[in-house]
Design a protein around this motif. Structure first.
Motif, short mmCIF file in Angstrom:
data_model
loop_
_atom_site.label_atom_id
_atom_site.label_comp_id
_atom_site.label_asym_id
_atom_site.label_seq_id
_atom_site.Cartn_x
_atom_site.Cartn_y
_atom_site.Cartn_z
N THR A 159 -1.69 -22.18 20.11
CA THR A 159 -3.06 -22.66 20.29
C THR A 159 -3.24 -23.13 21.74
OG1 THR A 159 -2.49 -24.95 19.72
CG2 THR A 159 -3.10 -23.46 17.90
N ASN A 160 -4.51 -23.40 22.12
CA ASN A 160 -4.76 -23.92 23.46
C ASN A 160 -4.01 -25.23 23.70
OD1 ASN A 160 -6.43 -21.76 23.85
ND2 ASN A 160 -8.26 -22.94 24.32
N ALA A 161 -4.00 -26.10 22.69
CA ALA A 161 -3.32 -27.39 22.82
C ALA A 161 -1.83 -27.19 23.06
CB ALA A 161 -3.55 -28.24 21.58
N GLN A 162 -1.22 -26.26 22.35
CA GLN A 162 0.21 -25.98 22.52
C GLN A 162 0.50 -25.37 23.88
OE1 GLN A 162 0.54 -23.55 18.96
NE2 GLN A 162 1.76 -25.13 17.92
N ILE A 163 -0.41 -24.52 24.35
CA ILE A 163 -0.23 -23.90 25.67
C ILE A 163 -0.38 -24.96 26.76
CG2 ILE A 163 -1.12 -22.19 27.30
CD1 ILE A 163 -2.08 -20.56 24.88
N THR A 164 -1.32 -25.88 26.57
CA THR A 164 -1.50 -26.98 27.52
C THR A 164 -0.20 -27.77 27.67
OG1 THR A 164 -3.87 -27.20 27.08
CG2 THR A 164 -2.74 -29.15 27.93
N GLU A 165 0.43 -28.05 26.55
CA GLU A 165 1.68 -28.82 26.57
C GLU A 165 2.83 -28.02 27.18
OE1 GLU A 165 4.63 -31.19 23.45
OE2 GLU A 165 2.68 -30.43 22.78
N THR A 166 2.90 -26.74 26.84
CA THR A 166 3.99 -25.90 27.33
C THR A 166 3.91 -25.67 28.83
OG1 THR A 166 4.14 -24.74 25.21
CG2 THR A 166 5.08 -23.62 27.13
N LEU A 167 2.71 -25.37 29.33
CA LEU A 167 2.54 -25.01 30.73
C LEU A 167 2.09 -26.17 31.62
CD1 LEU A 167 0.84 -21.49 30.39
CD2 LEU A 167 3.27 -22.07 30.46
N ASN A 168 1.81 -27.32 30.98
CA ASN A 168 1.36 -28.50 31.73
C ASN A 168 0.11 -28.20 32.56
OD1 ASN A 168 1.50 -31.20 32.50
ND2 ASN A 168 2.75 -30.76 34.31
N ILE A 169 -0.85 -27.57 31.89
CA ILE A 169 -2.14 -27.23 32.49
C ILE A 169 -3.23 -27.86 31.63
CG2 ILE A 169 -3.70 -25.33 33.12
CD1 ILE A 169 -1.26 -23.51 33.32
N SER A 170 -4.31 -28.33 32.25
CA SER A 170 -5.36 -29.01 31.49
C SER A 170 -5.99 -28.08 30.47
CB SER A 170 -6.45 -29.52 32.44
OG SER A 170 -7.21 -28.45 32.96
N ASN A 171 -6.52 -28.66 29.41
CA ASN A 171 -7.14 -27.88 28.35
C ASN A 171 -8.33 -27.09 28.88
OD1 ASN A 171 -7.27 -27.30 25.36
ND2 ASN A 171 -9.33 -28.10 25.68
N HIS A 172 -9.09 -27.70 29.78
CA HIS A 172 -10.25 -27.01 30.37
C HIS A 172 -9.79 -25.77 31.14
CE1 HIS A 172 -14.09 -26.28 32.31
NE2 HIS A 172 -13.47 -26.29 33.49
N SER A 173 -8.71 -25.89 31.89
CA SER A 173 -8.19 -24.74 32.65
C SER A 173 -7.72 -23.64 31.70
CB SER A 173 -7.04 -25.18 33.55
OG SER A 173 -7.49 -26.07 34.55
N ILE A 174 -7.06 -24.05 30.61
CA ILE A 174 -6.61 -23.06 29.62
C ILE A 174 -7.79 -22.30 29.06
CG2 ILE A 174 -5.52 -22.73 27.36
CD1 ILE A 174 -3.54 -23.39 29.56
N GLU A 175 -8.87 -23.01 28.75
CA GLU A 175 -10.07 -22.35 28.23
C GLU A 175 -10.59 -21.31 29.21
OE1 GLU A 175 -12.71 -25.54 27.39
OE2 GLU A 175 -11.75 -26.09 25.49
N CYS A 176 -10.57 -21.66 30.50
CA CYS A 176 -11.03 -20.73 31.53
C CYS A 176 -10.12 -19.50 31.61
CB CYS A 176 -11.08 -21.42 32.89
SG CYS A 176 -12.35 -22.70 33.03
N TYR A 177 -8.82 -19.74 31.54
CA TYR A 177 -7.87 -18.63 31.57
C TYR A 177 -8.03 -17.71 30.37
CZ TYR A 177 -5.32 -20.82 35.45
OH TYR A 177 -4.96 -21.35 36.67
N VAL A 178 -8.22 -18.32 29.20
CA VAL A 178 -8.40 -17.53 27.98
C VAL A 178 -9.66 -16.67 28.09
CG1 VAL A 178 -8.88 -17.62 25.50
CG2 VAL A 178 -7.14 -19.12 26.49
N SER A 179 -10.73 -17.26 28.61
CA SER A 179 -11.98 -16.52 28.81
C SER A 179 -11.78 -15.35 29.76
CB SER A 179 -13.06 -17.45 29.36
OG SER A 179 -14.26 -16.75 29.60
N ARG A 180 -11.03 -15.59 30.82
CA ARG A 180 -10.74 -14.54 31.79
C ARG A 180 -9.90 -13.42 31.14
NH1 ARG A 180 -11.24 -11.02 35.91
NH2 ARG A 180 -9.32 -10.74 37.07
N ILE A 181 -8.95 -13.79 30.29
CA ILE A 181 -8.12 -12.81 29.60
C ILE A 181 -8.97 -11.96 28.66
CG2 ILE A 181 -6.30 -12.57 27.84
CD1 ILE A 181 -4.97 -15.05 29.23
N TYR A 182 -9.91 -12.59 27.98
CA TYR A 182 -10.82 -11.84 27.13
C TYR A 182 -11.62 -10.82 27.95
CZ TYR A 182 -10.11 -15.07 23.18
OH TYR A 182 -9.57 -15.79 22.15
#
Length: 199
Positions: A159-182
């Motif tokens: 999940t985004n929360a798990q990725i945030t913890e694993t990569l030490n990146i903010s949840n907002h940044s993860i959302e942006c990355y996921v959107s870009r991947i889509y």
């Protein structure tokens, strides 16, 4: 440089595999490690030809060991041998320098085929993994390094929360990355993304 190191925190698995290889193949000088640190110590003293690594070693990450070996001991050929056989794990292993990836659900003979291939300088993936890996290779060319890391984590089912913890990146940044991947893949849901790149 010769021999094999098997890195697995499960005693039955590493001892059983070692015994099988000794009885059924010409591979010898097999050493065993139950943690990342013990594996590093063995690698420094033994400098094996092949290191067989589980993805999850207790609470430790087999990928960190793979990364260490690739950078510090490039002549050592690493094979990932794990129950985790999703495309995300396979792609991350290849990105970090693994020469082979075999599922523990496969036969010992399949692992031996892998070992023989990497020993001769080849890359080995189980046939069932090849098509999904090729799809990933085609698409990650268009991604930044961080987007690739997020992509691999998504394919692992995190999940985004798990990725945030694993990569030490903010949840907002993860959302942006996921959107870009889509946008890059043309896919609009996690489920579709995982299904597409795992088949």
């Amino acid at each position: 440089m010769s021999g094999i190191i098997i890195v697995d925190d499960h005693a039955m698995m590493r001892n059983g595999l070692s015994s099988w290889l000794e009885k059924n193949t010409s591979w010898n000088n097999i050493r065993l490690a139950d943690s990342v640190e013990s594996a590093k110590t063995l690698i420094k003293t033994e400098l094996p030809e092949i290191c067989i690594i589980d993805v999850q070693i207790g609470d430790e990450d087999g990928f960190s060991l793979l990364n260490f070996i690739t950078k510090e001991y490039p002549p050592v050929k690493c094979v990932m041998y794990s129950m985790f056989d999703s495309s995300g794990y396979v792609s991350q292993a290849r990105m970090l320098g693994a020469k082979g990836y075999v599922s523990k659900a496969s036969s010992e003979e399949e692992l031996v085929k892998c070992m023989e291939a990497v020993s001769h300088g080849e890359i080995f993936l189980e046939e069932k993994m090849e098509s999904s890996f090729e799809k990933i290779e085609e698409i990650i060319f268009f991604m930044t390094k961080t987007e690739r890391r997020v992509f691999h984590e998504i394919l692992k089912g995190k999940t985004n929360a798990q990725i945030t913890e694993t990569l030490n990146i903010s949840n907002h940044s993860i959302e942006c990355y996921v959107s870009r991947i889509y946008d890059i893949t043309g896919i609009r849901s996690r489920e579709q993304l995982i299904n597409h790149f795992s088949s």
